[in-house]
Structure formats: C-alpha cells, structure tokens
Design a protein around this motif. Structure first.
Motif, mmCIF file in Angstrom:
data_model
loop_
_atom_site.group_PDB
_atom_site.id
_atom_site.type_symbol
_atom_site.label_atom_id
_atom_site.label_comp_id
_atom_site.label_asym_id
_atom_site.label_seq_id
_atom_site.Cartn_x
_atom_site.Cartn_y
_atom_site.Cartn_z
ATOM 1 N N THR A 1 -25.991 23.466 4.565
ATOM 2 C CA THR A 1 -26.622 22.713 5.642
ATOM 3 C C THR A 1 -26.311 23.404 6.803
ATOM 4 O OG1 THR A 1 -24.643 21.354 5.968
ATOM 5 C CG2 THR A 1 -26.381 20.456 4.474
ATOM 6 N N CYS A 2 -27.219 23.376 7.930
ATOM 7 C CA CYS A 2 -27.321 24.070 9.106
ATOM 8 C C CYS A 2 -26.068 23.479 10.160
ATOM 9 C CB CYS A 2 -28.667 24.194 9.862
ATOM 10 S SG CYS A 2 -29.926 24.919 8.688
ATOM 11 N N ALA B 1 -36.116 24.989 1.166
ATOM 12 C CA ALA B 1 -35.778 24.191 2.168
ATOM 13 C C ALA B 1 -36.277 22.616 2.089
ATOM 14 C CB ALA B 1 -36.480 24.424 3.306
ATOM 15 N N TYR B 2 -35.238 21.562 2.513
ATOM 16 C CA TYR B 2 -35.426 20.324 2.217
ATOM 17 C C TYR B 2 -35.454 19.316 3.808
ATOM 18 C CZ TYR B 2 -35.045 15.284 0.882
ATOM 19 O OH TYR B 2 -35.101 13.895 0.859
ATOM 20 N N ALA C 1 -38.076 19.345 14.064
ATOM 21 C CA ALA C 1 -36.707 19.709 14.362
ATOM 22 C C ALA C 1 -36.074 20.142 13.399
ATOM 23 C CB ALA C 1 -35.955 18.636 15.064
ATOM 24 N N GLN C 2 -36.075 19.916 12.246
ATOM 25 C CA GLN C 2 -35.357 20.069 10.986
ATOM 26 C C GLN C 2 -35.913 21.497 10.560
ATOM 27 O OE1 GLN C 2 -35.012 16.884 7.854
ATOM 28 N NE2 GLN C 2 -35.527 15.462 9.631
ATOM 29 N N ARG C 3 -37.155 21.525 10.667
ATOM 30 C CA ARG C 3 -38.078 22.805 9.940
ATOM 31 C C ARG C 3 -37.415 23.886 11.070
ATOM 32 N NH1 ARG C 3 -42.313 22.437 6.320
ATOM 33 N NH2 ARG C 3 -43.164 24.574 7.177
ATOM 34 N N ALA C 4 -37.522 23.636 12.176
ATOM 35 C CA ALA C 4 -37.161 24.548 13.244
ATOM 36 C C ALA C 4 -35.711 25.064 12.796
ATOM 37 C CB ALA C 4 -37.178 24.239 14.712
ATOM 38 N N ALA C 5 -34.977 24.280 12.762
ATOM 39 C CA ALA C 5 -33.261 24.551 12.442
ATOM 40 C C ALA C 5 -33.142 25.285 11.254
ATOM 41 C CB ALA C 5 -32.489 23.094 12.534
ATOM 42 N N ILE C 6 -33.739 24.959 10.168
ATOM 43 C CA ILE C 6 -33.551 25.561 8.945
ATOM 44 C C ILE C 6 -34.123 27.047 9.033
ATOM 45 C CG2 ILE C 6 -34.511 25.863 6.353
ATOM 46 C CD1 ILE C 6 -34.598 22.713 6.521
ATOM 47 N N GLN C 7 -35.511 27.100 9.633
ATOM 48 C CA GLN C 7 -35.950 28.464 9.831
ATOM 49 C C GLN C 7 -35.068 29.330 10.602
ATOM 50 O OE1 GLN C 7 -39.425 29.526 8.328
ATOM 51 N NE2 GLN C 7 -38.382 31.183 8.717
ATOM 52 N N VAL D 1 -31.238 24.329 1.095
ATOM 53 C CA VAL D 1 -31.073 24.301 2.417
ATOM 54 C C VAL D 1 -31.328 23.038 3.102
ATOM 55 C CG1 VAL D 1 -30.967 25.467 4.693
ATOM 56 C CG2 VAL D 1 -30.782 26.710 2.617
ATOM 57 N N ALA D 2 -30.580 22.284 4.117
ATOM 58 C CA ALA D 2 -31.026 21.217 4.685
ATOM 59 C C ALA D 2 -30.781 21.366 6.119
ATOM 60 C CB ALA D 2 -30.825 19.987 4.266
ATOM 61 N N ALA D 3 -31.245 20.942 7.200
ATOM 62 C CA ALA D 3 -30.662 20.869 8.370
ATOM 63 C C ALA D 3 -29.577 20.165 8.911
ATOM 64 C CB ALA D 3 -31.902 20.435 9.587
ATOM 65 N N LYS D 4 -29.478 18.935 8.207
ATOM 66 C CA LYS D 4 -27.961 18.309 8.194
ATOM 67 C C LYS D 4 -27.747 17.548 6.881
ATOM 68 C CE LYS D 4 -27.540 15.478 11.835
ATOM 69 N NZ LYS D 4 -27.642 14.460 12.616
#
Length: 243
Positions: A130-131, A29-30, A47-53, A100-103
């Motif tokens: 990307t999520c 995860a990045y 917020a990014q960590r939550a989306a990736i998880q 994997v990245a959130a955006k």
C-alpha cells in the motif's frame, strides 16, 4: 560410457514440477470508494489512481491491470467484491507479483479479512503493498504493522457507527422526527435496509428496485440514490431496524 548428469535417464513415474512465477516488478492495482458521492464525482478514485501510478513510476513497477469497486464498504468481505476478487485472482494465478492499493483501508477495514489476505499472500508467494505504509509486508514486522493499522481502522468504523446510533437515539428521545415521511411500503423499506447493511451502494439499490418494477414512494418508476437515502433516513425505517 556412463551417462552424465545431463544424460541420466528419467526415473519412471516421476515428473519434475516447475512452479510458475509472476513476472518481476509487475503489479495489479486496486481502488475502492464507499459512497455514491465519491462514485459520482470520481475524486476519490482519481486520487487513489494518481497515488498508485506515482508509486509504480517511482519504483519501476509495471501495472498490468486496474480493478475497482465503486460504492462498496470496506467492511464487505473480499469474496463479495467484484473488483477485489478479480485482483486477488490475478496475483494468485501469478499474472502479477504484487497487489497494490493507495491505502490499507481501501482493501479492508476488517482485522479478520486482512489476516486471511496476508496469510494467502505468504502461502501463494505474492506481495501486498500500500502506498501509505512505509513497511514491507513480506516480513513479520511489516505484517504486524499492517495488522495494527487494520485494528485501528476497524475501531474507527465502529466508533463512527456508534456515534451515529447515539445521535439518532438522542434526537428521537427529544421528539425529533427522523427524516422526511415516505410512502414506501414496509417490505420495500426492509429490502433497502438489508441491502444497505450488506454494503450495496445507494445507486445499485436504486437500479435493483427499478429492474424489479418497484415504484418510488410517490409512484414514479425511476429511483435515484437520494431517494434511497431518504427512505433509509425516514423514521419508519429507523423503527424497522429495531424490530
């Protein structure tokens, strides 16, 4: 008795090569934030960590490592980012199957850099996810969609920069003083401007100035991010940029 296939002697000088593969459903995860306000508050990273998880939980992925770049612009090349370099090394070394990245813009706002990343992913057989995108970037259609999103992300970054320069020019033409006066010497201002333009965060610039024993404009030994920002905003700094 003739040798069976399993008993066939090995051909001298020939070695069977087996290409290592990453464990299935594993990912690195990045996350990235670009401003000191986001770094200090942690809101952007959280917020990014939550989306990736959430995406990993939904799709049954195992996150083997988290890598982060704090206070780094999306226009900075991947090789110049500690976190992204480590994440890319992990997937290229087959420690995980996916990055994997959130955006998409957390990874890059540069069309050229994103193109190189997608080529590298295809060449070394890892997936980039990307999520925020409902496309599969392992397919030609998915890669084309990713390129188009990066094109508009890069355009947005350029438009913001242009609007900022235009607004400063209008204010300067109207006789408005840009920023508070500063006693920071020109050579220090040039250093701050150069590092900021290279994507170094205000906090990192402040730490570097303190490490080199450079005093602030009022003679104090300790620099803070707001002091660096004030130096960048001062009229003399704006004039130095145009020299």
């Amino acid at each position: 008795m003739p040798a069976t296939d399993s008993q066939a002697p090995a051909v001298p000088g020939r070695r069977r090569r087996s290409r290592a593969t990453a464990p299935a459903n594993t990912c690195v995860a990045y996350t990235r934030v670009s401003t000191d306000e986001q770094v200090e508050s942690g809101a952007g990273l959280a917020a990014q960590r939550a989306a990736i998880q959430a995406e990993a939980d939904r799709r049954g992925w195992t996150i083997v490592a988290w890598h982060t770049d704090e206070g780094v612009s999306g226009g900075v090349a991947p090789a110049r980012r500690t976190g992204l370099s480590a994440a890319l090394a992990a997937v290229c070394n087959r420690e995980a199957a996916m990055l994997v990245a959130a955006k998409l813009d957390r990874v890059s706002r540069s069309v050229a850099d994103m193109g190189r990343l997608l080529v590298e992913a295809e060449r070394k057989s890892w997936h980039f996810v990307t999520c925020d995108m409902a496309v599969d970037m392992s397919t030609p259609q998915g890669r084309a969609a990713a390129h188009m999103m990066v094109v508009f992300s890069e355009l947005e970054r350029g438009l913001i920069s242009q609007r900022t320069r235009d607004a400063l020019a209008v204010r300067k033409a109207a006789g408005v003083k840009l920023g508070k006066p500063t006693n920071v010497p020109d050579d220090v201002l040039r250093r701050i401007i150069s590092e900021a333009n290279s994507g170094v965060s205000l906090r990192k610039i402040a730490e570097g100035l303190m490490a080199d024993g450079i005093p602030t404009g009022v003679g104090k030994a300790k620099w803070h991010a707001p002091q660096v920002q004030r130096a960048l905003d001062c009229q003399r700094a704006q004039e130095l940029v145009t020299v």
